[in-house]
Design a protein around this motif. Structure first.
Motif, PDB file in Angstrom:
ATOM      1  N   VAL A 286       0.852  -1.189   0.000  1.00 30.23           N
ATOM      2  CA  VAL A 286       0.000   0.000   0.000  1.00 30.23           C
ATOM      3  C   VAL A 286       0.887   1.238   0.000  1.00 30.23           C
ATOM      4  CG1 VAL A 286      -1.801   1.279   1.215  1.00 30.23           C
ATOM      5  CG2 VAL A 286      -1.811  -1.223   1.264  1.00 30.23           C
ATOM      6  N   TRP A 287       0.554   2.175  -0.856  1.00 27.16           N
ATOM      7  CA  TRP A 287       1.195   3.491  -0.811  1.00 27.16           C
ATOM      8  C   TRP A 287       0.190   4.507  -0.317  1.00 27.16           C
ATOM      9  CZ3 TRP A 287      -0.466   7.916  -3.266  1.00 27.16           C
ATOM     10  CH2 TRP A 287       0.352   9.049  -3.102  1.00 27.16           C
ATOM     11  N   ARG A 288       0.573   5.286   0.688  1.00 28.64           N
ATOM     12  CA  ARG A 288      -0.292   6.327   1.230  1.00 28.64           C
ATOM     13  C   ARG A 288       0.430   7.669   1.144  1.00 28.64           C
ATOM     14  NH1 ARG A 288      -1.389   2.036   4.755  1.00 28.64           N
ATOM     15  NH2 ARG A 288      -3.626   1.524   4.921  1.00 28.64           N
ATOM     16  N   GLU A 289      -0.299   8.667   0.797  1.00 32.08           N
ATOM     17  CA  GLU A 289       0.279  10.015   0.757  1.00 32.08           C
ATOM     18  C   GLU A 289       0.565  10.492   2.179  1.00 32.08           C
ATOM     19  OE1 GLU A 289      -0.707  14.526  -0.878  1.00 32.08           O
ATOM     20  OE2 GLU A 289      -2.043  12.854  -1.360  1.00 32.08           O
ATOM     21  N   HIS A 290       1.711  11.128   2.332  1.00 34.62           N
ATOM     22  CA  HIS A 290       2.100  11.619   3.652  1.00 34.62           C
ATOM     23  C   HIS A 290       1.508  13.004   3.882  1.00 34.62           C
ATOM     24  CE1 HIS A 290       4.494  12.520   7.180  1.00 34.62           C
ATOM     25  NE2 HIS A 290       4.899  13.640   6.599  1.00 34.62           N
ATOM     26  N   PHE A 291       0.833  13.167   5.007  1.00 36.04           N
ATOM     27  CA  PHE A 291       0.294  14.462   5.406  1.00 36.04           C
ATOM     28  C   PHE A 291       1.157  15.029   6.533  1.00 36.04           C
ATOM     29  CE2 PHE A 291      -3.311  12.703   3.228  1.00 36.04           C
ATOM     30  CZ  PHE A 291      -3.936  13.792   2.665  1.00 36.04           C
ATOM     31  N   THR A 292       1.660  16.234   6.320  1.00 34.31           N
ATOM     32  CA  THR A 292       2.490  16.876   7.336  1.00 34.31           C
ATOM     33  C   THR A 292       1.637  17.229   8.542  1.00 34.31           C
ATOM     34  OG1 THR A 292       3.876  17.795   5.602  1.00 34.31           O
ATOM     35  CG2 THR A 292       4.078  18.769   7.782  1.00 34.31           C
ATOM     36  N   SER A 293       2.163  16.909   9.709  1.00 36.63           N
ATOM     37  CA  SER A 293       1.420  17.186  10.935  1.00 36.63           C
ATOM     38  C   SER A 293       1.664  18.612  11.395  1.00 36.63           C
ATOM     39  CB  SER A 293       1.838  16.207  12.034  1.00 36.63           C
ATOM     40  OG  SER A 293       3.209  16.389  12.372  1.00 36.63           O
ATOM     41  N   ALA A 294       0.730  19.112  12.210  1.00 35.36           N
ATOM     42  CA  ALA A 294       0.883  20.450  12.767  1.00 35.36           C
ATOM     43  C   ALA A 294       2.089  20.531  13.697  1.00 35.36           C
ATOM     44  CB  ALA A 294      -0.391  20.843  13.521  1.00 35.36           C
ATOM     45  N   ARG A 295       2.454  19.402  14.323  1.00 35.24           N
ATOM     46  CA  ARG A 295       3.616  19.397  15.207  1.00 35.24           C
ATOM     47  C   ARG A 295       4.898  19.709  14.438  1.00 35.24           C
ATOM     48  NH1 ARG A 295       2.747  14.057  19.061  1.00 35.24           N
ATOM     49  NH2 ARG A 295       0.957  14.862  20.256  1.00 35.24           N
ATOM     50  N   SER A 296       5.064  19.072  13.278  1.00 33.51           N
ATOM     51  CA  SER A 296       6.268  19.292  12.476  1.00 33.51           C
ATOM     52  C   SER A 296       6.371  20.739  12.025  1.00 33.51           C
ATOM     53  CB  SER A 296       6.280  18.359  11.272  1.00 33.51           C
ATOM     54  OG  SER A 296       6.214  17.010  11.680  1.00 33.51           O
ATOM     55  N   VAL A 297       5.257  21.312  11.555  1.00 32.97           N
ATOM     56  CA  VAL A 297       5.284  22.696  11.087  1.00 32.97           C
ATOM     57  C   VAL A 297       5.552  23.652  12.246  1.00 32.97           C
ATOM     58  CG1 VAL A 297       3.977  24.465   9.868  1.00 32.97           C
ATOM     59  CG2 VAL A 297       3.720  22.074   9.230  1.00 32.97           C
ATOM     60  N   ALA A 298       5.004  23.368  13.422  1.00 32.19           N
ATOM     61  CA  ALA A 298       5.266  24.219  14.583  1.00 32.19           C
ATOM     62  C   ALA A 298       6.726  24.184  14.975  1.00 32.19           C
ATOM     63  CB  ALA A 298       4.378  23.778  15.754  1.00 32.19           C
ATOM     64  N   VAL A 299       7.346  23.003  14.911  1.00 39.40           N
ATOM     65  CA  VAL A 299       8.776  22.896  15.229  1.00 39.40           C
ATOM     66  C   VAL A 299       9.607  23.664  14.199  1.00 39.40           C
ATOM     67  CG1 VAL A 299      10.705  21.278  15.369  1.00 39.40           C
ATOM     68  CG2 VAL A 299       8.550  20.748  16.501  1.00 39.40           C
ATOM     69  N   VAL A 300       9.229  23.584  12.916  1.00 38.34           N
ATOM     70  CA  VAL A 300       9.940  24.343  11.886  1.00 38.34           C
ATOM     71  C   VAL A 300       9.825  25.841  12.134  1.00 38.34           C
ATOM     72  CG1 VAL A 300       9.931  24.910   9.435  1.00 38.34           C
ATOM     73  CG2 VAL A 300       9.769  22.536  10.154  1.00 38.34           C
ATOM     74  N   ALA A 301       8.635  26.301  12.513  1.00 42.71           N
ATOM     75  CA  ALA A 301       8.455  27.723  12.797  1.00 42.71           C
ATOM     76  C   ALA A 301       9.326  28.167  13.965  1.00 42.71           C
ATOM     77  CB  ALA A 301       6.983  28.007  13.091  1.00 42.71           C
ATOM     78  N   ALA A 302       9.356  27.369  15.031  1.00 46.90           N
ATOM     79  CA  ALA A 302      10.184  27.718  16.176  1.00 46.90           C
ATOM     80  C   ALA A 302      11.669  27.671  15.831  1.00 46.90           C
ATOM     81  CB  ALA A 302       9.886  26.773  17.345  1.00 46.90           C
ATOM     82  N   ALA A 303      12.084  26.672  15.017  1.00 43.94           N
ATOM     83  CA  ALA A 303      13.489  26.571  14.623  1.00 43.94           C
ATOM     84  C   ALA A 303      13.918  27.767  13.779  1.00 43.94           C
ATOM     85  CB  ALA A 303      13.723  25.270  13.863  1.00 43.94           C
ATOM     86  N   CYS A 304      13.054  28.228  12.869  1.00 44.32           N
ATOM     87  CA  CYS A 304      13.390  29.413  12.071  1.00 44.32           C
ATOM     88  C   CYS A 304      13.505  30.656  12.942  1.00 44.32           C
ATOM     89  CB  CYS A 304      12.326  29.630  10.990  1.00 44.32           C
ATOM     90  SG  CYS A 304      12.361  28.405   9.663  1.00 44.32           S
ATOM     91  N   ALA A 305      12.609  30.784  13.921  1.00 40.08           N
ATOM     92  CA  ALA A 305      12.694  31.933  14.811  1.00 40.08           C
ATOM     93  C   ALA A 305      13.979  31.892  15.648  1.00 40.08           C
ATOM     94  CB  ALA A 305      11.470  31.976  15.723  1.00 40.08           C
ATOM     95  N   LEU A 306      14.361  30.700  16.106  1.00 42.82           N
ATOM     96  CA  LEU A 306      15.607  30.587  16.874  1.00 42.82           C
ATOM     97  C   LEU A 306      16.824  30.846  15.996  1.00 42.82           C
ATOM     98  CD1 LEU A 306      14.767  27.439  19.025  1.00 42.82           C
ATOM     99  CD2 LEU A 306      14.962  29.788  19.838  1.00 42.82           C
ATOM    100  N   ALA A 307      16.795  30.337  14.749  1.00 40.64           N
ATOM    101  CA  ALA A 307      17.917  30.575  13.843  1.00 40.64           C
ATOM    102  C   ALA A 307      18.080  32.051  13.530  1.00 40.64           C
ATOM    103  CB  ALA A 307      17.720  29.775  12.556  1.00 40.64           C
ATOM    104  N   ALA A 308      16.993  32.809  13.529  1.00 43.10           N
ATOM    105  CA  ALA A 308      17.090  34.247  13.292  1.00 43.10           C
ATOM    106  C   ALA A 308      17.812  34.962  14.419  1.00 43.10           C
ATOM    107  CB  ALA A 308      15.695  34.840  13.107  1.00 43.10           C
ATOM    108  N   GLY A 309      17.950  34.298  15.564  1.00 44.61           N
ATOM    109  CA  GLY A 309      18.650  34.918  16.678  1.00 44.61           C
ATOM    110  C   GLY A 309      20.125  35.135  16.416  1.00 44.61           C
ATOM    111  N   TRP A 310      20.759  34.249  15.596  1.00 49.48           N
ATOM    112  CA  TRP A 310      22.196  34.408  15.345  1.00 49.48           C
ATOM    113  C   TRP A 310      22.495  35.667  14.525  1.00 49.48           C
ATOM    114  CZ3 TRP A 310      26.845  33.398  16.870  1.00 49.48           C
ATOM    115  CH2 TRP A 310      27.924  33.584  16.007  1.00 49.48           C
ATOM    116  N   PRO A 311      21.911  35.870  13.322  1.00 51.22           N
ATOM    117  CA  PRO A 311      22.150  37.145  12.639  1.00 51.22           C
ATOM    118  C   PRO A 311      21.601  38.335  13.408  1.00 51.22           C
ATOM    119  CG  PRO A 311      20.460  35.886  11.495  1.00 51.22           C
ATOM    120  CD  PRO A 311      21.056  34.973  12.520  1.00 51.22           C
ATOM    121  N   GLY A 312      20.528  38.121  14.179  1.00 49.18           N
ATOM    122  CA  GLY A 312      20.028  39.213  15.006  1.00 49.18           C
ATOM    123  C   GLY A 312      21.037  39.637  16.060  1.00 49.18           C
ATOM    124  N   ALA A 313      21.741  38.670  16.653  1.00 49.69           N
ATOM    125  CA  ALA A 313      22.783  39.009  17.625  1.00 49.69           C
ATOM    126  C   ALA A 313      23.918  39.769  16.960  1.00 49.69           C
ATOM    127  CB  ALA A 313      23.309  37.738  18.290  1.00 49.69           C
TER     128      ALA A 313
END
Length: 507
Positions: A286-313
């Motif tokens: 069986v092949w099933r299409e993968h649906f991205t979870s809200a948890r993964s997208v929330a972690v990506v959003a937080a990681a991007c915000a944290l990564a912005a801290g380095w050039p911000g510093a």
């Protein structure tokens, strides 16, 4: 280059550049003739000739670049730009600007600072290795000599603008910070969308005869189909399934493992949801299409915000050092890195477990409050650690410290090779039990120590670190400028240790 009244800088190794430029012209003629003869643009000879022509154009540009200096000022010229002339009276200073390649290569260029504050970077001279550094220094010194003779430089020392100094522009880190914050905001906006999509897919039920046609897109429709052929992609290429008679569609992009489980002629069942194929099933595969979870997208959003801290510093440090001279070295942004890492340890798990927001239960709220307080405390410590400490403050902090009769090894080194620091071997200076000496180790004992001739040394002053002092010296150190029997010598150490060493040497 000449050493008379006029100084002229031309590219080195001009003959190879002219040769490649000629090959480029021949390549352009070959591509044009072949294109006129065959009429096909996608041809090996045409593409090869265009490639050679492109390389030749680059060499042609390089060979036509030149900079000339005389009693009236500087003049730069190139193939793509008109001649640009700057008078010595309009030039405030000449300095070195360090550019960095993709793999850490350093390219030294000459930057002209005008009276109105604008800067112009000269196309020549350029130094990209140690082999051409002597020629670069010679040409730059010739420019500075003409500037001193016919102009009025604002400073005597040669400023070097590197990635560690205050004069570096903040456009790049600011732009990177804005992009990362924009990505974090976009990902945060998609959190509820992805969460709702996956929840709708999970709760979808098969369609029935009583299901209205307007609602059939939200239920599951199962249809029979036959696999016509499969295409398993290699590397980064995608894999696909092709269906016979284009039913329910002609081509479906699937994962590599999903494509490998099907064979041409297989009878399968496809499941449609929201008018797209989501499941392809055949027996036990069986092949099933993968649906991205809200948890993964929330972690990506937080990681991007944290990564912005380095050039911000970085932008924050440039802002704090805006009143420093352009070539003085700023404090390191590493303390803010610790703040980002600690914040990630509590913020990323919290976003993964509660992507849609904090619930009313006390445990997540306590977690968020405790993590926020820890981040604020570390942020205050990082702010204090990256403060710009003047020479006067460092001297006052050690003025009341009593000398010791025991050997004390302090991390310090002379930046020039001398008889008491041969080949720059010294890494520490020992004080206390005997005469001050340079050692290649941190003790104990005075093995291989070289006594410092304090009577020969005269102190000129103590200053903060500059870009010309090199990138091997820690950012927080200060420099003592000494005179060793007519020869300038620099002693680098932490501010407190440098004040102790200067007093111990009687300077």
């Amino acid at each position: 280059m000449t050493t008379g009244r006029e100084v002229s800088c031309r590219p080195h190794h001009r003959r190879p550049l002219w040769f490649v430029a000629g090959l480029g012209a021949a390549g352009a003629a070959l591509a044009g003739g072949r294109l006129a003869y065959s009429g096909e643009l996608v041809d090996g000879w045409v593409l090869g000739g265009l490639l050679v022509a492109l390389v030749g154009a680059v060499c042609w540009y390089a060979v036509t670049v030149g900079v000339t200096a005389d009693a009236n000022g500087l003049e730069s010229r190139s193939l793509s730009r008109r001649r640009r002339r700057m008078r010595w009276q309009d030039i405030a200073d000449l300095r070195v600007y360090v550019q960095y390649g993709r793999h850490g290569e350093e390219y030294l260029r000459v930057e002209v600072v005008l009276r109105d504050g604008r800067t112009r970077r000269l196309p020549l001279p350029v130094s990209g290795s140690r082999s051409d550094r002597a020629a670069f220094d010679e040409e730059l010194e010739a420019f500075r000599a003409l500037h001193r003779r016919h102009g009025a430089p604002e400073s005597d020392h040669l400023a070097v603008i590197s990635k560690r100094t205050a004069g570096r522009g903040s456009a790049v880190p600011l732009g990177l910070c804005v992009l990362l914050l924009a990505g974090a905001g976009l990902a945060a906006w998609f959190v509820p969308v992805t969460g709702a999509t996956k929840e709708a897919w999970t709760s979808a039920v098969p369609c029935t005869a009583a299901t209205p046609s307007a609602e059939r897109a939200e239920c599951l429709t199962t249809l029979p189909a036959v696999i016509a052929r499969t295409e398993v992609g290699e590397g980064k290429r995608s894999s696909s399934l092709y269906f016979a008679d284009d039913r329910p569609l002609d081509r479906l992009t699937v994962s590599r493992e999903g494509a490998r489980g099907f064979r041409p002629g297989d009878h399968v069942e496809v499941t449609l949801w929201r008018e797209q194929v989501r499941v392809v099933a055949r027996g036990d595969h069986v092949w099933r299409e993968h649906f991205t979870s809200a948890r993964s997208v929330a972690v990506v959003a937080a990681a991007c915000a944290l990564a912005a801290g380095w050039p911000g510093a970085r932008v924050l440090l440039l802002r704090r050092g805006r009143r420093l001279p352009d070539d003085e070295v700023l404090p390191s942004a590493l303390p803010f890195t610790g703040v980002i890492v600690v914040t990630a340890l509590w913020l990323l798990p919290l976003c993964y477990l509660h992507p849609m927001g904090l619930p009313a239960s006390p445990a997540p709220l306590t977690w968020a409050v405790a993590g926020s307080l820890a981040t604020l405390g570390l942020l205050a410590l990082a702010w204090r650690a990256t403060s710009v400490r003047t020479v006067r403050e460092a001297t006052a902090a050690t003025a009341a410290r009593e000398p010791s009769d025991r050997d004390v090894f302090l991390a310090a080194r002379f930046l020039e090779a001398t008889d008491y620091n041969p080949n720059g071997f010294g890494t520490h200076i020992v004080l206390g039990g005997g005469a001050p000496a340079v050692t290649p180790h941190s003790g104990p004992g005075r093995f291989a120590a070289k006594r410092i001739p304090a009577r020969r040394l005269t102190a000129k002053g103590v200053r903060r670190l500059r870009g010309s002092d090199g990138e091997t010296v820690p950012r927080s150190w200060h420099i003592a400028e000494l005179d060793d029997a007519g020869r300038p010598v620099r002693l680098a150490a932490a501010p407190d240790d440098l004040a102790r060493i200067v007093r111990a040497l009687g300077l």
